[in-house]
Design a protein around this motif. Structure first.
Motif, PDB file in Angstrom:
ATOM      1  N   MET A 132       0.879  -1.188   0.000  1.00 22.45           N
ATOM      2  CA  MET A 132       0.000   0.000   0.000  1.00 22.45           C
ATOM      3  C   MET A 132       0.906   1.225   0.000  1.00 22.45           C
ATOM      4  O   MET A 132       1.871   1.303   0.759  1.00 22.45           O
ATOM      5  N   GLY A 133       0.573   2.213  -0.818  1.00 25.03           N
ATOM      6  CA  GLY A 133       1.393   3.409  -0.966  1.00 25.03           C
ATOM      7  C   GLY A 133       1.903   3.482  -2.401  1.00 25.03           C
ATOM      8  O   GLY A 133       1.485   2.686  -3.249  1.00 25.03           O
ATOM      9  N   ARG A 134       2.754   4.398  -2.731  1.00 24.43           N
ATOM     10  CA  ARG A 134       3.433   5.272  -1.772  1.00 24.43           C
ATOM     11  C   ARG A 134       2.525   6.393  -1.265  1.00 24.43           C
ATOM     12  O   ARG A 134       1.763   6.966  -2.022  1.00 24.43           O
ATOM     13  N   PHE A 135       2.696   6.712   0.052  1.00 28.22           N
ATOM     14  CA  PHE A 135       1.923   7.791   0.647  1.00 28.22           C
ATOM     15  C   PHE A 135       2.648   9.125   0.487  1.00 28.22           C
ATOM     16  O   PHE A 135       3.878   9.158   0.310  1.00 28.22           O
ATOM     17  N   GLU A 136       1.886  10.184   0.541  1.00 33.27           N
ATOM     18  CA  GLU A 136       2.470  11.517   0.345  1.00 33.27           C
ATOM     19  C   GLU A 136       3.379  11.926   1.504  1.00 33.27           C
ATOM     20  O   GLU A 136       4.357  12.645   1.293  1.00 33.27           O
ATOM     21  N   ARG A 138       4.425  11.002   6.088  1.00 35.05           N
ATOM     22  CA  ARG A 138       4.350  10.074   7.201  1.00 35.05           C
ATOM     23  C   ARG A 138       2.995  10.127   7.908  1.00 35.05           C
ATOM     24  O   ARG A 138       2.512   9.111   8.397  1.00 35.05           O
ATOM     25  N   GLN A 140       0.043  10.567   6.554  1.00 32.95           N
ATOM     26  CA  GLN A 140      -0.891   9.731   5.811  1.00 32.95           C
ATOM     27  C   GLN A 140      -0.606   8.252   6.058  1.00 32.95           C
ATOM     28  O   GLN A 140      -1.517   7.438   6.178  1.00 32.95           O
ATOM     29  N   LEU A 141       0.665   7.916   6.129  1.00 33.83           N
ATOM     30  CA  LEU A 141       1.058   6.521   6.399  1.00 33.83           C
ATOM     31  C   LEU A 141       0.540   6.081   7.770  1.00 33.83           C
ATOM     32  O   LEU A 141       0.021   4.970   7.926  1.00 33.83           O
ATOM     33  N   LYS A 144      -3.212   5.351   7.701  1.00 31.70           N
ATOM     34  CA  LYS A 144      -3.506   4.067   7.065  1.00 31.70           C
ATOM     35  C   LYS A 144      -3.088   2.907   7.975  1.00 31.70           C
ATOM     36  O   LYS A 144      -3.790   1.884   8.064  1.00 31.70           O
ATOM     37  N   GLU A 157       6.766  -1.657   7.391  1.00 33.05           N
ATOM     38  CA  GLU A 157       7.010  -0.504   6.527  1.00 33.05           C
ATOM     39  C   GLU A 157       7.843  -0.914   5.324  1.00 33.05           C
ATOM     40  O   GLU A 157       8.811  -1.676   5.434  1.00 33.05           O
ATOM     41  N   PRO A 164       7.489   6.011   1.058  1.00 35.08           N
ATOM     42  CA  PRO A 164       6.829   5.513   2.259  1.00 35.08           C
ATOM     43  C   PRO A 164       5.590   4.696   1.920  1.00 35.08           C
ATOM     44  O   PRO A 164       4.736   5.136   1.159  1.00 35.08           O
ATOM     45  N   GLY A 165       5.553   3.469   2.451  1.00 35.40           N
ATOM     46  CA  GLY A 165       4.430   2.588   2.168  1.00 35.40           C
ATOM     47  C   GLY A 165       4.374   1.475   3.195  1.00 35.40           C
ATOM     48  O   GLY A 165       5.180   1.411   4.133  1.00 35.40           O
TER      49      GLY A 165
END
Length: 236
Positions: A132-136, A138, A140-141, A144, A157, A164-165
């Protein structure tokens, strides 16, 4: 009556004590006890014919052993040296498909006859992951991650290009990863996907044993610090 019995026992004990004393028994003329058994001597047959002589084998055993020890040690050392003659084993790999002809040519040039080596192949499975990701960012991570924890799903992680995902599992086949992704979607996971981490490959090694000293020397000469193809001692 009891007094008479006591007196009789006392006299008997004194008599026995006197009989055991050589001087008193001799003075009273009593027979003396004998601790020896002379009847055994009488049963001997020609005791004067018995002679003690040293054993010739025992006397000569030590010189023979001492003389043969150096020879046996030398023979053992020669046998041990012979057991290693022609038994050296080298291998090269893992090799890429382009390196296999080069390694084969090196063996032929070293004097190894065709069939004098083995090609060992091992399948290395690929690795697939549900990511899942990549997130914009930390933040947002973390949001989730909190959602997945409420679903009681284990995650790690992601690193590298996926960060970051989040990783929801790793698998040795793409099919296994797809089946797990279908199960996760039924539990409410919507944005996860299957990604390939490493592709499956075939690892190839060339192994040559029972090398002659000449072949061994030539192959070792090809192994330099910067050589693209390196030969080393065979692994067990």
């Amino acid at each position: 009556m009891l007094r008479g019995l006591v007196i009789a026992l006392l006299i008997a004990n004194l008599g026995f004590w006197a009989w055991k004393q050589p001087t008193i028994a001799q003075a009273l003329g009593l027979p003396q006890p004998q601790d020896r058994e002379p009847e055994r001597l009488l049963r001997q047959i020609r005791p004067d014919a018995i002679r003690l002589q040293p054993l010739p084998a025992a006397a000569s055993a030590a010189p023979v052993t001492a003389a043969s020890a150096p020879a046996s040690v030398a023979a053992s050392a020669a046998a041990e040296a012979a057991s290693f003659d022609g038994q050296a084993c080298l291998e090269a790999g893992p090799l890429s498909p382009a390196q296999i002809p080069t390694a084969t040519k090196a063996l032929v040039q070293a004097g190894v006859a065709p069939g004098g080596w083995a090609e060992i192949r091992r399948d290395i499975p690929g690795r697939w992951a549900i990511a899942m990701g990549r997130f914009e960012n930390r933040e947002q991570l973390q949001r989730k991650l909190a959602e997945l924890q409420r679903l009681q799903l284990k995650t790690t992680e992601a690193t590298g290009d996926l960060a970051p995902g989040l990783i929801l599992g790793e698998f040795s086949t793409s099919q296994a990863a797809q089946e797990r992704l279908s199960q996760l979607k039924e539990r409410g996971v919507r944005t996860a996907r299957v990604v390939g981490l490493t592709e499956g490959r075939v690892e190839v090694r060339l192994r040559a044993d029972q090398l002659s000293p000449a072949a061994l020397s030539k192959l070792r000469a090809l192994t330099a610090a910067d050589a693209p193809l390196r030969w080393r001692a065979c692994e067990e």
